[in-house]
Design a protein around this motif. Sequence first.
Motif, PDB file in Angstrom:
ATOM      1  N   SER A 137       0.875  -1.037  -0.319  1.00 16.77           N
ATOM      2  CA  SER A 137       0.320  -0.211   0.036  1.00 16.77           C
ATOM      3  C   SER A 137       0.998   1.431   0.519  1.00 16.77           C
ATOM      4  O   SER A 137       0.371   2.189  -0.173  1.00 16.77           O
ATOM      5  CB  SER A 137      -0.890   0.138   1.065  1.00 16.77           C
ATOM      6  OG  SER A 137      -1.834  -0.860   1.656  1.00 16.77           O
ATOM      7  N   LEU A 138       2.113   1.388   0.651  1.00 18.42           N
ATOM      8  CA  LEU A 138       2.899   2.113   1.208  1.00 18.42           C
ATOM      9  C   LEU A 138       3.826   2.563  -0.562  1.00 18.42           C
ATOM     10  O   LEU A 138       3.844   4.129  -0.181  1.00 18.42           O
ATOM     11  CB  LEU A 138       3.875   2.446   2.258  1.00 18.42           C
ATOM     12  CG  LEU A 138       2.754   2.353   3.740  1.00 18.42           C
ATOM     13  CD1 LEU A 138       3.780   2.635   4.740  1.00 18.42           C
ATOM     14  CD2 LEU A 138       2.237   3.232   3.957  1.00 18.42           C
ATOM     15  N   ARG A 139       4.146   1.281  -0.810  1.00 15.18           N
ATOM     16  CA  ARG A 139       5.012   1.932  -2.394  1.00 15.18           C
ATOM     17  C   ARG A 139       3.783   1.970  -3.567  1.00 15.18           C
ATOM     18  O   ARG A 139       4.381   3.000  -4.435  1.00 15.18           O
ATOM     19  CB  ARG A 139       5.572  -0.024  -2.811  1.00 15.18           C
ATOM     20  CG  ARG A 139       7.067  -0.282  -1.946  1.00 15.18           C
ATOM     21  CD  ARG A 139       6.806  -1.450  -2.020  1.00 15.18           C
ATOM     22  NE  ARG A 139       8.178  -2.453  -1.569  1.00 15.18           N
ATOM     23  CZ  ARG A 139       8.093  -3.192  -0.856  1.00 15.18           C
ATOM     24  NH1 ARG A 139       7.868  -4.755  -1.504  1.00 15.18           N
ATOM     25  NH2 ARG A 139       9.903  -3.592  -0.222  1.00 15.18           N
ATOM     26  N   PHE A 140       2.424   1.765  -3.112  1.00 17.63           N
ATOM     27  CA  PHE A 140       1.682   2.063  -4.479  1.00 17.63           C
ATOM     28  C   PHE A 140       1.852   3.723  -4.209  1.00 17.63           C
ATOM     29  O   PHE A 140       1.291   4.685  -5.068  1.00 17.63           O
ATOM     30  CB  PHE A 140       0.787   1.418  -4.631  1.00 17.63           C
ATOM     31  CG  PHE A 140      -0.522   1.293  -5.501  1.00 17.63           C
ATOM     32  CD1 PHE A 140       0.333   1.377  -6.628  1.00 17.63           C
ATOM     33  CD2 PHE A 140      -1.099   1.910  -5.050  1.00 17.63           C
ATOM     34  CE1 PHE A 140      -0.688   1.681  -7.752  1.00 17.63           C
ATOM     35  CE2 PHE A 140      -2.479   2.072  -6.383  1.00 17.63           C
ATOM     36  CZ  PHE A 140      -1.874   2.336  -7.839  1.00 17.63           C
ATOM     37  N   ARG A 141       1.356   3.706  -3.297  1.00 18.11           N
ATOM     38  CA  ARG A 141       0.958   5.511  -3.105  1.00 18.11           C
ATOM     39  C   ARG A 141       2.161   6.257  -2.683  1.00 18.11           C
ATOM     40  O   ARG A 141       2.094   7.317  -4.186  1.00 18.11           O
ATOM     41  CB  ARG A 141       0.574   5.223  -1.479  1.00 18.11           C
ATOM     42  CG  ARG A 141       0.081   7.102  -1.123  1.00 18.11           C
ATOM     43  CD  ARG A 141       0.084   7.086   0.459  1.00 18.11           C
ATOM     44  NE  ARG A 141       1.994   7.143   0.934  1.00 18.11           N
ATOM     45  CZ  ARG A 141       2.474   6.656   2.232  1.00 18.11           C
ATOM     46  NH1 ARG A 141       0.992   7.259   3.282  1.00 18.11           N
ATOM     47  NH2 ARG A 141       2.951   6.497   2.427  1.00 18.11           N
ATOM     48  N   ASP A 142       3.056   5.947  -2.649  1.00 18.61           N
ATOM     49  CA  ASP A 142       4.539   6.181  -3.105  1.00 18.61           C
ATOM     50  C   ASP A 142       4.940   6.395  -4.293  1.00 18.61           C
ATOM     51  O   ASP A 142       5.361   7.718  -4.867  1.00 18.61           O
ATOM     52  CB  ASP A 142       5.701   5.919  -2.108  1.00 18.61           C
ATOM     53  CG  ASP A 142       5.718   6.660  -0.364  1.00 18.61           C
ATOM     54  OD1 ASP A 142       4.519   6.961  -0.020  1.00 18.61           O
ATOM     55  OD2 ASP A 142       5.573   5.198   0.265  1.00 18.61           O
ATOM     56  N   ALA A 143       4.719   5.459  -5.150  1.00 13.52           N
ATOM     57  CA  ALA A 143       5.328   5.544  -6.697  1.00 13.52           C
ATOM     58  C   ALA A 143       4.557   7.009  -7.235  1.00 13.52           C
ATOM     59  O   ALA A 143       4.570   7.629  -8.136  1.00 13.52           O
ATOM     60  CB  ALA A 143       5.298   4.318  -7.443  1.00 13.52           C
ATOM     61  N   LEU A 144       2.594   6.469  -6.927  1.00 15.68           N
ATOM     62  CA  LEU A 144       1.947   7.506  -7.709  1.00 15.68           C
ATOM     63  C   LEU A 144       2.392   9.040  -7.084  1.00 15.68           C
ATOM     64  O   LEU A 144       2.318   9.805  -7.675  1.00 15.68           O
ATOM     65  CB  LEU A 144       0.882   7.437  -6.870  1.00 15.68           C
ATOM     66  CG  LEU A 144       0.141   5.929  -7.784  1.00 15.68           C
ATOM     67  CD1 LEU A 144      -1.698   6.178  -6.998  1.00 15.68           C
ATOM     68  CD2 LEU A 144      -0.096   6.544  -9.211  1.00 15.68           C
ATOM     69  N   ARG A 145       2.644   9.905  -5.509  1.00 15.26           N
ATOM     70  CA  ARG A 145       3.278  10.357  -5.041  1.00 15.26           C
ATOM     71  C   ARG A 145       4.260  11.196  -5.540  1.00 15.26           C
ATOM     72  O   ARG A 145       4.349  12.350  -6.383  1.00 15.26           O
ATOM     73  CB  ARG A 145       3.387  10.736  -4.125  1.00 15.26           C
ATOM     74  CG  ARG A 145       2.302  10.290  -2.491  1.00 15.26           C
ATOM     75  CD  ARG A 145       2.655  10.478  -1.392  1.00 15.26           C
ATOM     76  NE  ARG A 145       1.791  10.848  -0.366  1.00 15.26           N
ATOM     77  CZ  ARG A 145       1.628  10.369   0.931  1.00 15.26           C
ATOM     78  NH1 ARG A 145       3.136  10.849   1.293  1.00 15.26           N
ATOM     79  NH2 ARG A 145       0.279  10.835   1.804  1.00 15.26           N
ATOM     80  N   ARG A 182       1.533  -3.882 -12.019  1.00 13.06           N
ATOM     81  CA  ARG A 182       2.287  -3.719 -12.327  1.00 13.06           C
ATOM     82  C   ARG A 182       3.474  -2.522 -11.285  1.00 13.06           C
ATOM     83  O   ARG A 182       5.013  -2.641 -11.253  1.00 13.06           O
ATOM     84  CB  ARG A 182       2.076  -2.878 -13.736  1.00 13.06           C
ATOM     85  CG  ARG A 182       3.514  -1.906 -14.623  1.00 13.06           C
ATOM     86  CD  ARG A 182       3.353  -2.177 -15.695  1.00 13.06           C
ATOM     87  NE  ARG A 182       1.804  -1.050 -16.209  1.00 13.06           N
ATOM     88  CZ  ARG A 182       2.311   0.216 -15.948  1.00 13.06           C
ATOM     89  NH1 ARG A 182       3.694   0.438 -15.563  1.00 13.06           N
ATOM     90  NH2 ARG A 182       1.376   0.550 -16.098  1.00 13.06           N
ATOM     91  N   VAL A 183       3.090  -1.985 -11.144  1.00 14.54           N
ATOM     92  CA  VAL A 183       3.265  -0.705 -10.281  1.00 14.54           C
ATOM     93  C   VAL A 183       3.824  -1.430  -8.848  1.00 14.54           C
ATOM     94  O   VAL A 183       5.151  -1.236  -8.093  1.00 14.54           O
ATOM     95  CB  VAL A 183       2.726   0.456  -9.469  1.00 14.54           C
ATOM     96  CG1 VAL A 183       3.356   1.642  -8.687  1.00 14.54           C
ATOM     97  CG2 VAL A 183       2.045   1.249 -11.585  1.00 14.54           C
ATOM     98  N   ILE A 184       3.666  -2.183  -8.334  1.00 10.86           N
ATOM     99  CA  ILE A 184       4.231  -2.676  -7.155  1.00 10.86           C
ATOM    100  C   ILE A 184       5.156  -3.569  -7.183  1.00 10.86           C
ATOM    101  O   ILE A 184       6.256  -3.218  -6.779  1.00 10.86           O
ATOM    102  CB  ILE A 184       2.663  -3.152  -6.700  1.00 10.86           C
ATOM    103  CG1 ILE A 184       1.707  -2.152  -5.427  1.00 10.86           C
ATOM    104  CG2 ILE A 184       3.927  -4.458  -5.416  1.00 10.86           C
ATOM    105  CD1 ILE A 184       1.199  -3.679  -5.343  1.00 10.86           C
ATOM    106  N   GLU A 185       4.810  -4.490  -8.470  1.00 14.84           N
ATOM    107  CA  GLU A 185       6.260  -5.108  -8.457  1.00 14.84           C
ATOM    108  C   GLU A 185       7.453  -4.362  -9.274  1.00 14.84           C
ATOM    109  O   GLU A 185       8.540  -4.966  -9.193  1.00 14.84           O
ATOM    110  CB  GLU A 185       5.323  -5.938 -10.275  1.00 14.84           C
ATOM    111  CG  GLU A 185       4.953  -6.890  -9.937  1.00 14.84           C
ATOM    112  CD  GLU A 185       4.452  -7.721 -10.467  1.00 14.84           C
ATOM    113  OE1 GLU A 185       4.340  -7.664 -12.057  1.00 14.84           O
ATOM    114  OE2 GLU A 185       3.610  -9.234 -10.796  1.00 14.84           O
ATOM    115  N   ALA A 186       7.689  -3.447  -9.874  1.00 20.37           N
ATOM    116  CA  ALA A 186       8.339  -2.331 -10.281  1.00 20.37           C
ATOM    117  C   ALA A 186       8.799  -1.446  -9.091  1.00 20.37           C
ATOM    118  O   ALA A 186       9.954  -1.334  -8.667  1.00 20.37           O
ATOM    119  CB  ALA A 186       8.437  -1.238 -11.218  1.00 20.37           C
ATOM    120  N   GLU A 187       8.113  -1.328  -8.017  1.00 25.59           N
ATOM    121  CA  GLU A 187       8.747  -0.930  -6.421  1.00 25.59           C
ATOM    122  C   GLU A 187       9.058  -1.960  -5.461  1.00 25.59           C
ATOM    123  O   GLU A 187      10.697  -2.029  -5.146  1.00 25.59           O
ATOM    124  CB  GLU A 187       7.738  -0.071  -6.296  1.00 25.59           C
ATOM    125  CG  GLU A 187       7.294   1.003  -6.437  1.00 25.59           C
ATOM    126  CD  GLU A 187       8.352   2.458  -6.419  1.00 25.59           C
ATOM    127  OE1 GLU A 187       7.992   2.341  -5.599  1.00 25.59           O
ATOM    128  OE2 GLU A 187       8.207   2.078  -7.915  1.00 25.59           O
TER     129      GLU A 187
END
Length: 201
Positions: A137-145, A182-187
């Motif tokens: 949840s934090l990885r996805f949020r921080d990538a979008l930020r 996809r975003v989570i996997e990249a992070e």
Amino acid sequence: MGNQVKQTVCAEMSIHPWVESNAMRELRSYDRNWAAVYQVLRGYIERNVRDVSVEHIGSTAVPELKSKSMVDMLVITQRQDLQEVKRALVALGFHERDVWVDTEDKPYVCGSVVHAGTTYDVNVHVCRLDSATHVNSLRFRDALRREANLRREYEAIKMKAIREVGNNPEEYNKFKSRFIQRVIEAESAHVGDATGLPADG
């Protein structure tokens, strides 16, 4: 289901039952009051429930990103009994709701609040410290930020989801899941632990 009367958080805010309406499911431009609602409720929860911390997650936690007007929060604990935390949240005035996101390993409660004259729905998810739900949840949020291109891509996907599946929340979330994963996997590529999708509006 659950407590159906309002519970006062502070002089300026009370928790009311969840508002089920199509208007609450419309995508809106970023509203800084989403962060203000989170800050008040975070303080309320952390003062009254032991051994927890609270994070703002989902689209309402990302400036410059359109979102439904639903503030998602993650209550994180080291306790083994997550249902005990859920019961503590219900005692504070949050409401139980029979939805697919409420599971044994990620209990869920909800409510609505009025802030600055506007009603906001609130989703509260409970998870264990360092669980996949917490970390991703934090990885996805921080990538979008951090990445404007990801915000624009995600907005386009959400708008397409609304056109194709309407206001069905389960189908809407399924529509977005490939992008989120996809975003989570990249992070997570450097640690190889990308499992579990976060909640998001």
